[in-house]
Design a protein around this motif. Structure first.
Motif, PDB file in Angstrom:
ATOM      1  N   GLU A 131       4.362  -5.274 -10.915  1.00  0.00           N
ATOM      2  CA  GLU A 131       5.552  -5.548 -11.932  1.00  0.00           C
ATOM      3  C   GLU A 131       6.824  -5.074 -11.212  1.00  0.00           C
ATOM      4  N   PRO A 132       7.895  -5.748 -11.567  1.00  0.00           N
ATOM      5  CA  PRO A 132       8.000  -7.276 -12.366  1.00  0.00           C
ATOM      6  C   PRO A 132       7.705  -8.404 -11.672  1.00  0.00           C
ATOM      7  N   LEU A 133       7.234  -8.192 -10.608  1.00  0.00           N
ATOM      8  CA  LEU A 133       6.888  -9.370  -9.459  1.00  0.00           C
ATOM      9  C   LEU A 133       5.702 -10.254 -10.070  1.00  0.00           C
ATOM     10  N   GLU A 134       4.986  -9.712 -10.816  1.00  0.00           N
ATOM     11  CA  GLU A 134       3.918 -10.716 -11.413  1.00  0.00           C
ATOM     12  C   GLU A 134       3.153 -11.260 -10.371  1.00  0.00           C
ATOM     13  N   ILE A 135       2.877 -10.621  -9.308  1.00  0.00           N
ATOM     14  CA  ILE A 135       1.798 -11.057  -8.310  1.00  0.00           C
ATOM     15  C   ILE A 135       0.865 -10.043  -7.913  1.00  0.00           C
ATOM     16  N   GLU A 136      -0.198 -10.538  -7.479  1.00  0.00           N
ATOM     17  CA  GLU A 136      -1.432  -9.608  -7.311  1.00  0.00           C
ATOM     18  C   GLU A 136      -1.210  -9.220  -5.814  1.00  0.00           C
ATOM     19  N   TRP A 137      -1.426  -7.850  -5.791  1.00  0.00           N
ATOM     20  CA  TRP A 137      -1.379  -7.368  -4.424  1.00  0.00           C
ATOM     21  C   TRP A 137      -2.293  -6.249  -4.047  1.00  0.00           C
ATOM     22  N   PRO A 138      -3.084  -6.240  -2.895  1.00  0.00           N
ATOM     23  CA  PRO A 138      -3.826  -5.077  -2.783  1.00  0.00           C
ATOM     24  C   PRO A 138      -3.301  -3.707  -3.129  1.00  0.00           C
ATOM     25  N   SER A 139      -3.933  -3.052  -4.218  1.00  0.00           N
ATOM     26  CA  SER A 139      -3.235  -1.747  -4.498  1.00  0.00           C
ATOM     27  C   SER A 139      -3.769  -0.651  -3.765  1.00  0.00           C
ATOM     28  N   TYR A 140      -5.086  -0.803  -3.297  1.00  0.00           N
ATOM     29  CA  TYR A 140      -5.731   0.285  -2.386  1.00  0.00           C
ATOM     30  C   TYR A 140      -7.022  -0.191  -1.781  1.00  0.00           C
ATOM     31  N   TYR A 141      -7.660   0.663  -0.767  1.00  0.00           N
ATOM     32  CA  TYR A 141      -8.887   0.035  -0.172  1.00  0.00           C
ATOM     33  C   TYR A 141      -9.800   1.145  -0.453  1.00  0.00           C
ATOM     34  N   GLU A 142      -9.537   2.605  -0.262  1.00  0.00           N
ATOM     35  CA  GLU A 142     -10.234   3.508  -0.575  1.00  0.00           C
ATOM     36  C   GLU A 142      -9.666   4.485  -1.494  1.00  0.00           C
ATOM     37  N   SER A 143      -8.572   5.088  -1.288  1.00  0.00           N
ATOM     38  CA  SER A 143      -7.977   5.828  -2.322  1.00  0.00           C
ATOM     39  C   SER A 143      -6.331   5.759  -2.091  1.00  0.00           C
ATOM     40  N   VAL A 144      -5.655   6.051  -3.067  1.00  0.00           N
ATOM     41  CA  VAL A 144      -4.128   6.108  -2.745  1.00  0.00           C
ATOM     42  C   VAL A 144      -3.852   7.402  -1.852  1.00  0.00           C
ATOM     43  N   GLU A 145      -4.310   8.509  -1.985  1.00  0.00           N
ATOM     44  CA  GLU A 145      -4.071   9.483  -1.469  1.00  0.00           C
ATOM     45  C   GLU A 145      -4.350   9.449   0.059  1.00  0.00           C
ATOM     46  N   SER A 146      -5.570   8.972   0.214  1.00  0.00           N
ATOM     47  CA  SER A 146      -6.184   8.925   1.446  1.00  0.00           C
ATOM     48  C   SER A 146      -5.036   8.029   2.603  1.00  0.00           C
ATOM     49  N   GLU A 147      -4.519   6.889   1.770  1.00  0.00           N
ATOM     50  CA  GLU A 147      -3.868   5.770   2.712  1.00  0.00           C
ATOM     51  C   GLU A 147      -2.394   6.498   2.691  1.00  0.00           C
ATOM     52  N   ILE A 151      -2.745   8.143   5.981  1.00  0.00           N
ATOM     53  CA  ILE A 151      -2.940   7.012   6.739  1.00  0.00           C
ATOM     54  C   ILE A 151      -1.599   6.374   7.269  1.00  0.00           C
ATOM     55  N   LEU A 152      -0.715   6.094   6.458  1.00  0.00           N
ATOM     56  CA  LEU A 152       0.229   5.600   6.658  1.00  0.00           C
ATOM     57  C   LEU A 152       1.016   6.205   7.706  1.00  0.00           C
ATOM     58  N   LYS A 192      -5.839   1.454   9.939  1.00  0.00           N
ATOM     59  CA  LYS A 192      -6.733   1.142   8.892  1.00  0.00           C
ATOM     60  C   LYS A 192      -5.848   0.686   7.668  1.00  0.00           C
ATOM     61  N   ALA A 193      -6.639  -0.034   6.975  1.00  0.00           N
ATOM     62  CA  ALA A 193      -5.913  -0.977   5.800  1.00  0.00           C
ATOM     63  C   ALA A 193      -5.303  -0.089   4.905  1.00  0.00           C
ATOM     64  N   CYS A 194      -4.220  -0.141   4.140  1.00  0.00           N
ATOM     65  CA  CYS A 194      -3.467   0.585   3.331  1.00  0.00           C
ATOM     66  C   CYS A 194      -3.053  -0.452   2.042  1.00  0.00           C
ATOM     67  N   GLY A 195      -2.937   0.113   0.901  1.00  0.00           N
ATOM     68  CA  GLY A 195      -2.660  -0.888  -0.185  1.00  0.00           C
ATOM     69  C   GLY A 195      -0.870  -0.594  -0.346  1.00  0.00           C
ATOM     70  N   TRP A 196      -0.524  -1.406  -1.562  1.00  0.00           N
ATOM     71  CA  TRP A 196       0.890  -1.190  -1.937  1.00  0.00           C
ATOM     72  C   TRP A 196       1.103   0.085  -2.639  1.00  0.00           C
ATOM     73  N   ASP A 197       0.457   0.804  -3.343  1.00  0.00           N
ATOM     74  CA  ASP A 197       0.626   2.022  -3.982  1.00  0.00           C
ATOM     75  C   ASP A 197       0.745   3.315  -2.994  1.00  0.00           C
ATOM     76  N   ALA A 198       0.137   3.417  -1.969  1.00  0.00           N
ATOM     77  CA  ALA A 198       0.381   4.384  -1.017  1.00  0.00           C
ATOM     78  C   ALA A 198       1.850   4.099  -0.434  1.00  0.00           C
ATOM     79  N   TYR A 199       2.222   2.796   0.108  1.00  0.00           N
ATOM     80  CA  TYR A 199       3.333   2.405   0.687  1.00  0.00           C
ATOM     81  C   TYR A 199       4.719   2.667  -0.340  1.00  0.00           C
ATOM     82  N   ASN A 200       4.366   2.372  -1.455  1.00  0.00           N
ATOM     83  CA  ASN A 200       5.404   2.532  -2.637  1.00  0.00           C
ATOM     84  C   ASN A 200       5.833   3.872  -2.673  1.00  0.00           C
ATOM     85  N   ILE A 201       4.754   4.809  -2.654  1.00  0.00           N
ATOM     86  CA  ILE A 201       5.180   6.212  -2.998  1.00  0.00           C
ATOM     87  C   ILE A 201       6.020   6.910  -1.777  1.00  0.00           C
TER      88      ILE A 201
END
Length: 348
Positions: A17-33, A36-37, A209-218
Motif C-alpha cells: 500500500e498504497p501502490l496496490e501492487i503485489e511484490w515479494p514480501s520475503y523469501y525466508e524471513s524478514v529478519e534474516s533478509e 542479508i541486505l 541471496k534473494a530478499c523481499g520488499w519488507d526487509a528493504y523497506n525497514i
C-alpha cells in the motif's frame, strides 16, 4: 519479473500500500533478509519505472525540467535529480544514466507513465525521443559489503561509486551502476527481460541471496531515505524532503526553480522530513498532532530490527522541530505517542 519465478525461490507476496501492487514480501524471513541486505542481498526492483531518451537535445531538455545540473553529465555518469512542477512540488526523484547512445531514467514504481506524460508536455521543437521500457527491461538491486565480490565473479570490472558501465551477458548489454544510497554498497542492474531470469539465477549462484520488499523497506526507513509516493509526492518540495544534494542552486532556470530558490534564500522551508520513534505502528498519512492541532503527517512506519522499536518517517512543521519533542498520532481513535529524533538512533 514473473511472480511465478519468484515463487519458485520461495517468495511470499503481499500487496504494498498504497501502490496496490503485489511484490515479494520475503523469501525466508524478514529478519534474516534484513541482515542479508548488508552482506549480499538481491532484490527485484522491476516494478520501478524505466524511460529511455535519445536525441541531441536530451541533456538540455532534462536540465530545464529538473533540479540538478544535468547538462554537465558525461558518458558513464549517474545523476540524481528531482522533477518538480510549477509550484516546486515533487513529481519524482529520478536517477539518470548517460552513455554515448542514450540516457536512461529510473523513476518510482508505477510512476513511469505520469513522468512520461509530464515530460512530453514540454517537448516542442526539441530533438528528444522518449520511450517507456519498463515492460521490456527488468531491474535488480544488489546490496551489501559482498555485493562487489558477487558482481566481480560474473563481470570482472565493476563501476566506481556514482558511475555506471555496460557489460555483456548472454550476448546482451546490461547496465550496472554503483551507489551508496543505503549507506552500504548498492548496485543497480538493468537487463533485458529476456535474460533476467537467467541473470537472477547466476547472481544467486555467485553468492547473492534473494530478499523481499519488507526487509528493504525497514532499512531505507532506518536510513531516512524518502520514497515515492510516501515521502515524495506533489504535496512536498525537495527541500522539505531533504534532497539538497539533488538540487543545484547555481544552474539556470528550470520548472519550479523560483519557488525552490526563494524557500532556500529566505529560509522559508515550512516542513521538514524527520525520523520518529513511535509507540506503535501507524497508517500511511496519519496526522501528527500537538495539543490537538495538526502539525505534520506520518508517511511510513515499520518495526526497526536494528533498534528493536517502532520507527517512522514523517513531515513536521519547522517551528516544532527540536530533539526529543513528543507529539500524538490518532490511529483509529487510539492515541499513539511519537518522538522526533534529530540524531541517529543507537542500536539496542
Amino acid at each position: 519479473m514473473n511472480p511465478g519465478f519468484h515463487k519458485s525461490f520461495g517468495a511470499s507476496f503481499r500487496q504494498v500500500e498504497p501502490l496496490e501492487i503485489e511484490w515479494p514480501s520475503y523469501y525466508e524471513s524478514v529478519e534474516s533478509e534484513y541482515h542479508i541486505l548488508k552482506n549480499a542481498g538481491l532484490i527485484d526492483f522491476s516494478l520501478y519505472g524505466r524511460i529511455r531518451f535519445k536525441g541531441n537535445d536530451v541533456l538540455d531538455f532534462l536540465n530545464r525540467l529538473s533540479t540538478n545540473d544535468v547538462k554537465s553529465m558525461s558518458d558513464g555518469d549517474v545523476c540524481v535529480t528531482v522533477l518538480t512542477n510549477e509550484k516546486g512540488r515533487i513529481i519524482d526523484s529520478v536517477r539518470l544514466f548517460k552513455d554515448s547512445e542514450c540516457i536512461w531514467m529510473i523513476c518510482a514504481p508505477q510512476n513511469d507513465k505520469k513522468v512520461f506524460q509530464w515530460l512530453d508536455r514540454y517537448i516542442i521543437r526539441d530533438d528528444v525521443k522518449m520511450e517507456v521500457v519498463t515492460e521490456s527491461w527488468d531491474q535488480f538491486e544488489i546490496t551489501g559489503d559482498q555485493a562487489t565480490v558477487v558482481l566481480q565473479k560474473l563481470f570482472g570490472k565493476i563501476p566506481s561509486k556514482g558511475k555506471f558501465q555496460k557489460v555483456i551477458f548472454e550476448q546482451n548489454d546490461l547496465i550496472i551502476s554503483s551507489s551508496n544510497i543505503l549507506k552500504i554498497p548498492c548496485f543497480t542492474i538493468i537487463a533485458p527481460q529476456s535474460t533476467s531470469s537467467k541473470l537472477w539465477s547466476q547472481l544467486s549462484m555467485s553468492g547473492a541471496k534473494a530478499c523481499g520488499w519488507d526487509a528493504y523497506n525497514i532499512l531505507r526507513i532506518e536510513q531516512k531515505i524518502p520514497l515515492y509516493p510516501y515521502e515524495l509526492s506533489d504535496k512536498f518540495n525537495p527541500l522539505e524532503a531533504g534532497l539538497y544534494e539533488a538540487v543545484s542552486f547555481t544552474k539556470g532556470c528550470y520548472i519550479g526553480q523560483e519557488v525552490i530558490a526563494r524557500l532556500d534564500s529566505y529560509n522559508k522551508v515550512q516542513r521538514q522530513l524527520h525520523l520518529f520513534e513511535l509507540d506503535d505502528q501507524v497508517s500511511f498519512e496519519n496526522k501528527i498532532l500537538a495539543d490537538d492541532k495538526e502539525i505534520g503527517i506520518i508517511t511510513s512506519s515499520v518495526f526497526s530490527i536494528m533498534h528493536k522499536r517502532n520507527i517512522g518517517l514523517g513531515y513536521v512543521k519547522t517551528e516544532f522541530v527540536k530533539n526529543n519533542a513528543r507529539f500524538t498520532i490518532l490511529e483509529r481513535s487510539k492515541k499513539i505517542s511519537c518522538t522526533i529524533l534529530n540524531s541517529e538512533l543507537k542500536a539496542s
